[in-house]
Design a protein around this motif. Structure first.
Motif, mmCIF file in Angstrom:
data_model
loop_
_atom_site.group_PDB
_atom_site.id
_atom_site.type_symbol
_atom_site.label_atom_id
_atom_site.label_comp_id
_atom_site.label_asym_id
_atom_site.label_seq_id
_atom_site.Cartn_x
_atom_site.Cartn_y
_atom_site.Cartn_z
ATOM 1 N N PHE A 29 0.826 -1.214 0.000
ATOM 2 C CA PHE A 29 0.000 0.000 0.000
ATOM 3 C C PHE A 29 0.858 1.260 0.000
ATOM 4 N N PHE A 30 1.856 1.299 0.888
ATOM 5 C CA PHE A 30 2.711 2.488 0.964
ATOM 6 C C PHE A 30 3.412 2.760 -0.369
ATOM 7 N N ASP A 31 3.820 1.691 -1.053
ATOM 8 C CA ASP A 31 4.523 1.865 -2.323
ATOM 9 C C ASP A 31 3.651 2.605 -3.338
ATOM 10 N N GLN A 32 2.393 2.173 -3.472
ATOM 11 C CA GLN A 32 1.524 2.795 -4.466
ATOM 12 C C GLN A 32 0.988 4.145 -3.984
ATOM 13 N N ALA A 33 0.729 4.274 -2.686
ATOM 14 C CA ALA A 33 0.263 5.553 -2.167
ATOM 15 C C ALA A 33 1.346 6.624 -2.313
ATOM 16 N N GLY B 37 3.726 15.970 -4.185
ATOM 17 C CA GLY B 37 3.816 16.000 -2.733
ATOM 18 C C GLY B 37 5.061 15.295 -2.249
ATOM 19 N N VAL B 38 5.362 15.488 -0.971
ATOM 20 C CA VAL B 38 6.530 14.866 -0.359
ATOM 21 C C VAL B 38 6.076 14.084 0.861
ATOM 22 N N VAL B 39 6.297 12.765 0.844
ATOM 23 C CA VAL B 39 5.979 11.945 2.019
ATOM 24 C C VAL B 39 7.046 12.215 3.073
ATOM 25 N N GLN C 44 6.656 11.367 6.526
ATOM 26 C CA GLN C 44 6.742 10.354 7.587
ATOM 27 C C GLN C 44 5.778 9.206 7.310
ATOM 28 N N PHE C 45 6.208 7.999 7.703
ATOM 29 C CA PHE C 45 5.317 6.856 7.843
ATOM 30 C C PHE C 45 5.173 6.618 9.338
ATOM 31 N N ILE C 46 3.932 6.658 9.843
ATOM 32 C CA ILE C 46 3.690 6.518 11.274
ATOM 33 C C ILE C 46 2.777 5.314 11.461
ATOM 34 N N GLY C 47 3.373 4.153 11.772
ATOM 35 C CA GLY C 47 2.565 2.949 11.882
ATOM 36 C C GLY C 47 1.920 2.636 10.548
ATOM 37 N N ASP C 48 0.571 2.714 10.521
ATOM 38 C CA ASP C 48 -0.159 2.464 9.280
ATOM 39 C C ASP C 48 -0.579 3.775 8.605
ATOM 40 N N ALA C 49 0.000 4.882 9.037
ATOM 41 C CA ALA C 49 -0.380 6.195 8.523
ATOM 42 C C ALA C 49 0.743 6.807 7.682
ATOM 43 N N ILE C 50 0.323 7.717 6.804
ATOM 44 C CA ILE C 50 1.251 8.468 5.954
ATOM 45 C C ILE C 50 0.995 9.951 6.158
ATOM 46 N N MET C 51 2.068 10.717 6.338
ATOM 47 C CA MET C 51 1.939 12.168 6.364
ATOM 48 C C MET C 51 2.734 12.738 5.202
ATOM 49 N N ALA C 52 2.082 13.595 4.422
ATOM 50 C CA ALA C 52 2.730 14.189 3.250
ATOM 51 C C ALA C 52 2.481 15.690 3.243
ATOM 52 N N THR C 53 3.421 16.430 2.655
ATOM 53 C CA THR C 53 3.281 17.885 2.560
ATOM 54 C C THR C 53 3.318 18.318 1.100
ATOM 55 N N SER D 44 -10.367 0.094 -5.772
ATOM 56 C CA SER D 44 -10.305 -0.686 -7.010
ATOM 57 C C SER D 44 -9.376 -1.891 -6.954
ATOM 58 N N GLN D 45 -8.556 -2.009 -5.915
ATOM 59 C CA GLN D 45 -7.617 -3.125 -5.903
ATOM 60 C C GLN D 45 -7.271 -3.539 -4.480
ATOM 61 N N SER D 46 -6.613 -4.682 -4.384
ATOM 62 C CA SER D 46 -6.166 -5.187 -3.089
ATOM 63 C C SER D 46 -4.659 -5.044 -2.996
ATOM 64 N N PHE D 47 -4.142 -5.222 -1.773
ATOM 65 C CA PHE D 47 -2.716 -5.068 -1.517
ATOM 66 C C PHE D 47 -2.225 -6.308 -0.784
#
Length: 464
Positions: free
Chosen positions: A292-296, A305-307, A309-318, A345-348
């Motif tokens: 998921f993180f790869d495609q997100a 945008g710029v990712v 941080q990855f925080i657990g199952d969360a993504i923060m982008a600016t 539309s898809q699974s991960f």
């Protein structure tokens, strides 16, 4: 030697081989042009002796043909490292044989050594120049030694049958004008010392050029190594921080001074993550998150945008920090909607996911923070906190994306539905909150296309 180090060495060697090949091609083109100019002059100046002019024309044709053959072989499957040494040796050998055997003029009987008083020797320096184009110190040195051998060998052959040989020592220490001219203009004046001086001068020139070239190659190689190391570091850091941040970390030796500016912050979280972890186990969940993180991340990056941080199952982008972007709010919403569509539309890794997103715009400060020798790139500001709070509030309102009023203010032509003014934990005043409609995505895309700043076209970069 580790495999990556071996690969780096192979890449550098290939780079230098390509540089040598490119230089040789340029040298051969210059060589042919010089032969045509020099040949035209020599042939035209000897038209009164057609046989001699024809011989010169044939010799020049042979030289040009050798160059064309070498040019065709460079980079082909028949190319070998020793071929450039062979061709330059052949050039020098042919020129030296002509020096030793061809008379100045047909029909007159003068010693062959008289040819060594003409302006032939500078032609050998052209060969040195051609060798220098190869960017190969070894080839330059080789040409130096072969020229000395060819020049002195031709001179020795031209003088071997002379019964009498005069030199500077025959003039004495204080010669009269008549005596000087009688020696210097004599057909038997061979000046072997002058030939040796010419050979030494040529060899020294070859050595000096080879040393300069060797130092230049070392400098270029070191720069290429540094560039490769930087690329490798950027790739490694880029797995944990955005590449723009990684580049700045490398430039600033690991420390980024805080920068302040307006940014749109996107906070995305996976719904039901705890329940999924209990059902699938940590190992499977890691595979799901990585997919998921790869495609997100790709969707966020595509929207400039710029990712951060990855925080657990969360993504923060600016968006708009560190790279300036006048459409940062629109692109943040575009990225959020893209990721919603992606999860619908898809699974991960075999798992269907649902996400919630919060978007807020406001002043933030970004930079390196940490202690105990460890630091990370972090963002601070109300927009950061608000985006995380809005993401969580999606559960209460049955929505997937919530947007604050500051972001909406930059999207006046984009249809959105107002949820209302909501009390948000940590904020003293109620916050006006909005969510996208079905037609939002289409209108948003048209806006970005009409602005000429569709995803992937940001032009500014904040100083770090």
């Amino acid at each position: 030697m580790p495999s990556n180090r071996l690969n780096q060495q192979t890449t550098l060697d290939q780079t230098f081989r390509e540089a040598e090949q490119a230089g040789l091609r340029v040298a051969i083109k210059g060589r042919i042009a010089a032969l045509l100019l020099l040949g035209a002059f020599l042939v035209l100046s000897r038209l009164q002796n057609p046989a001699h002019a024809l011989e010169l024309g044939l010799a020049i044709t042979v030289f040009a043909a050798l160059g064309l053959i070498q040019y065709a072989l460079i980079g082909s499957r028949y190319d070998r490292p020793w071929l450039k040494f062979g061709f330059i040796t052949l050039d020098i050998t042919i020129l030296s044989v002509l020096m030793a055997t061809q008379p100045i003029y047909d029909g007159i009987d003068v010693p062959q050594v008289m040819l060594f008083r003409t302006s032939i020797f500078p032609l050998y320096f052209l060969i040195l120049g051609f060798a220098a184009f190869s960017f190969s110190p070894g080839l330059v040195l080789w040409s130096g030694f072969v020229v000395v051998a060819g020049w002195l060998g031709a001179f020795t052959w031209a003088t071997k049958d002379m019964p009498e040989q005069l030199s500077w020592s025959d003039m004495g220490s204080m010669p009269t004008t008549e005596h000087f001219l009688s020696i210097f203009l004599s057909p038997n004046f061979v000046d072997s010392g002058g030939r040796i001086q010419e050979s030494i001068a040529y060899l020294l020139a070859a050595v000096l050029i080879a040393v300069v070239m060797w130092r230049a190659r070392r400098t270029v190689r070191r720069q290429l190594e540094l560039d490769e190391e930087r690329r490798a570091l950027t790739d490694v850091f880029g797995r944990y921080v955005p590449k723009t941040i990684a580049n700045s970390l490398i430039d600033n030796r690991g420390l980024l001074e805080p920068i302040e500016g307006t940014a749109t912050v996107l906070f995305i979280d996976v719904a039901g993550f705890t329940k999924m972890t209990e059902a699938s186990g940590p190992r499977r969940v890691v595979g799901v998150l990585n997919a998921f993180f790869d495609q997100a991340t790709e969707s966020i990056t595509h929207c400039d945008g710029v990712v951060t941080q990855f925080i657990g199952d969360a993504i923060m982008a600016t968006f708009n920090l560190p790279a300036e972007d006048p459409e940062h709010a629109a692109k943040a919403l575009r990225a959020a909607l893209n990721i919603v569509e992606l999860t619908n539309s898809q699974s991960f890794n075999g798992e269907k996911l649902a996400i919630r997103a919060g978007i807020a715009t406001g002043p933030v400060i970004a930079g390196s923070v940490g202690g105990g020798g460890r630091q990370s790139y972090s963002l601070y500001g109300e927009a950061v906190n608000l985006s995380a709070r809005l993401e969580a509030l999606n559960k209460d309102y049955g929505t997937q994306v919530l947007i604050d009023a500051a972001t909406v203010a930059q999207l006046p032509d984009v249809p959105l539905r107002e949820i209302g003014r909501i009390t948000v934990r940590g904020f003293s005043e109620p916050v006006a909150v909005f969510t996208p409609l079905e037609e939002t995505s289409e209108v948003l895309q048209k806006r970005l296309e009409a602005s000429g700043l569709s995803p992937g076209t940001i032009t500014g970069q904040r100083a770090m």
